[in-house]
Design an enzyme around this catalytic site. Structure first.
Site, PDB file in Angstrom:
ATOM      1  CG  ASP A  12     -40.872   3.617  26.745  1.00 48.35           C
ATOM      2  OD1 ASP A  12     -41.282   4.790  26.795  1.00 48.35           O
ATOM      3  OD2 ASP A  12     -40.830   2.956  25.683  1.00 48.35           O
ATOM      4  CG  ASP A  14     -45.993   4.313  23.436  1.00 47.18           C
ATOM      5  OD1 ASP A  14     -47.225   4.185  23.553  1.00 47.18           O
ATOM      6  OD2 ASP A  14     -45.422   5.418  23.307  1.00 47.18           O
TER       7      ASP A  14
END
Length: 468
Positions: A12, A14
């Site tokens: 991912d 963030d």
């Protein structure tokens, strides 16, 4: 789990590759607060509230109808002393009266993804971005109570949720971060070092994020450099997780460097290209990356990891930045002494409660009182309102339960990978069940330094009987 079996690493963006400073939560809080006042006509007095970084912790539940924020353990019991209405604790007696005890029935708990839907009245906040949302909810509740304003808690929850969503969806947060990248992003060098190490070992890498390309590109340029896309075999933005893992209907769409959406059918996912939306089933068909040879890292236990481990057999790694602070606290002499004595008291009470003479009973009662008096300190040392992310007084939290269910490994950041070669095997700790004997000497051990700690599957405290 052996790293020699892992051929493909997924990430991912963030709070996995990009870590943010505390300024970002203050920004989200302030913008959402002002949206409530400007767009939803909430009282101007709310502008006086500021973000409180030390108020909430991740993993809390919010009772939408009662407007209560609380911590729940792995067995659906409320941890008394952690129930807040607004910015103030609710007395234990009131909590017990409202819930007819401390247990929260399964049918009103949050749904599979932690949301309050289909009759579930509880919402669980699992995202690091949810910390300003919990604080804003509590501040607005506090304002209404202080001014004796009658309000509907369900409307308040939905309005705050919409205001927080607008900060993200309308690009307000993205533009602010891009305008001052050095203020908001940190830990860049460590992420870069991990990606370079994986690339040097010939590992395949991919990125699946819900963030838009411009935002990711600006951040990755800062963290890695302008050639960051050369490290990844596949890059997918605005993936709309967790729908990405379940909805077969959305096809991939190619995006140019300038953000122009192309209309051509995608027959393969090419290195150097940027793709938007899509779905995991198409991703698996086009790449062939299946099963336990894939290890995917994310910070959201539900949106990033749950479906991957339950439905597709990928290995999963949870990023828990809060581990840094909690392990430092657990290594302090104060905490070690407190837990050693608490465990010793528990052992003494267990052994001595069989004696029924008045003197023994009086001693045991004193020990029980002392043990109860120590419990708040074991909470407050982590967070004065809600305690540890991982434990209630003795049991694992509901967050811990879901973490152990959906993540093969968890760590403070992906930089922990730098301490291991790619032949390393991680073994879960064998801790005794209630009916099992301990097969190693009882002793209190300090946790390893965070830089040498990578796999955490079961949190434990070892009993230390200093009195016999």
């Amino acid at each position: 789990m052996s790293l020699r079996d892992i051929e493909i690493y997924g990430f991912d963006y963030d709070y996995t590759l990009a870590f943010y400073s505390s300024h970002l939560h203050t920004l989200i809080f302030n913008i959402a607060r002002d949206i409530l006042v400007t767009n939803h006509r909430y009282p101007e007095g709310l502008r006086k509230y500021e973000y409180i970084p030390s108020f909430a912790v991740r993993g809390l539940h919010y009772d939408v109808q009662k407007a209560l924020l609380m911590k729940i353990d792995a067995f659906h019991y409320i941890q008394l002393g952690t129930v807040y209405r607004g910015l103030h604790p609710v007395p234990d007696e009131e909590v017990i009266a409202m819930y007819e005890g401390c247990h929260v029935p399964l049918e009103i708990m949050s749904d599979f993804y932690g949301k309050s839907s289909h009759g579930h009245t509880m919402k669980q906040f699992m995202d690091i971005f949810s910390l300003p949302e919990m604080t804003l909810l509590s501040c607005v509740n506090d304002f209404f109570m202080r001014h004796n304003i009658d309000y509907e808690p369900v409307h308040l929850y939905k309005d705050v949720k919409e205001a927080i969503r607008d900060v993200h969806v309308k690009g307000i947060m993205y533009r602010a971060v891009e305008a001052d990248i050095e203020k908001y992003i940190c830990y860049g060098e460590q992420s870069h070092a991990v990606l370079k190490k994986l690339s040097a070992q010939g590992k395949k890498m991919f990125l699946i994020t819900n963030s838009p390309f411009d935002f990711v590109d600006r951040g990755m340029n800062f963290i890695v450099g302008k050639d960051w896309r050369d490290l990844f075999d596949v890059v997918i933005v605005q993936a709309d997780k967790p729908s990405f893992f379940n909805d077969r209907r959305k096809p991939f769409r190619r995006v140019t460097d300038k953000g122009v959406l192309l209309w051509d059918r995608i027959h393969r996912l090419e290195k150097g290209q940027i793709y938007k939306q899509g779905n995991l089933y198409e991703f698996l068909r086009l790449t062939g990356w299946r099963g336990s040879k894939v290890l995917y890292f994310g910070d959201h236990i539900y949106s990033d990891l749950a479906d991957l481990t339950l439905k597709h057999g990928w290995r999963t790694g949870a990023i828990i930045p809060e581990l840094r602070k909690e392990i430092k606290i657990m290594n302090t002499p104060e905490y070690v002494h407190m837990m050693t004595w608490l465990q010793s008291l528990t052992g003494l009470i267990e052994q001595m409660q069989v004696h029924r003479d008045p003197t023994s009973r009086a001693v045991v009662e004193e020990w029980i009182k002392e043990r109860e008096a120590m419990k708040p300190h074991t909470k407050d040392i982590f967070n004065a309102q809600f305690g540890s992310l991982f434990r209630t007084y003795h049991n694992p939290t509901y967050f811990s339960r879901r973490l152990s269910r959906f993540a093969d490994i968890y760590m403070a950041s992906i930089s922990c990978l730098l301490n291991y070669d790619f032949q390393h095997t991680f073994f879960p700790r064998r801790t005794p069940l209630q009916h099992e004997a301990s097969y190693w000497p009882d002793k209190t051990q300090r946790l390893n330094d965070l830089n040498h700690s990578f796999i955490y599957l079961i949190l434990f405290s070892s009993a230390c009987h200093i009195l016999k």
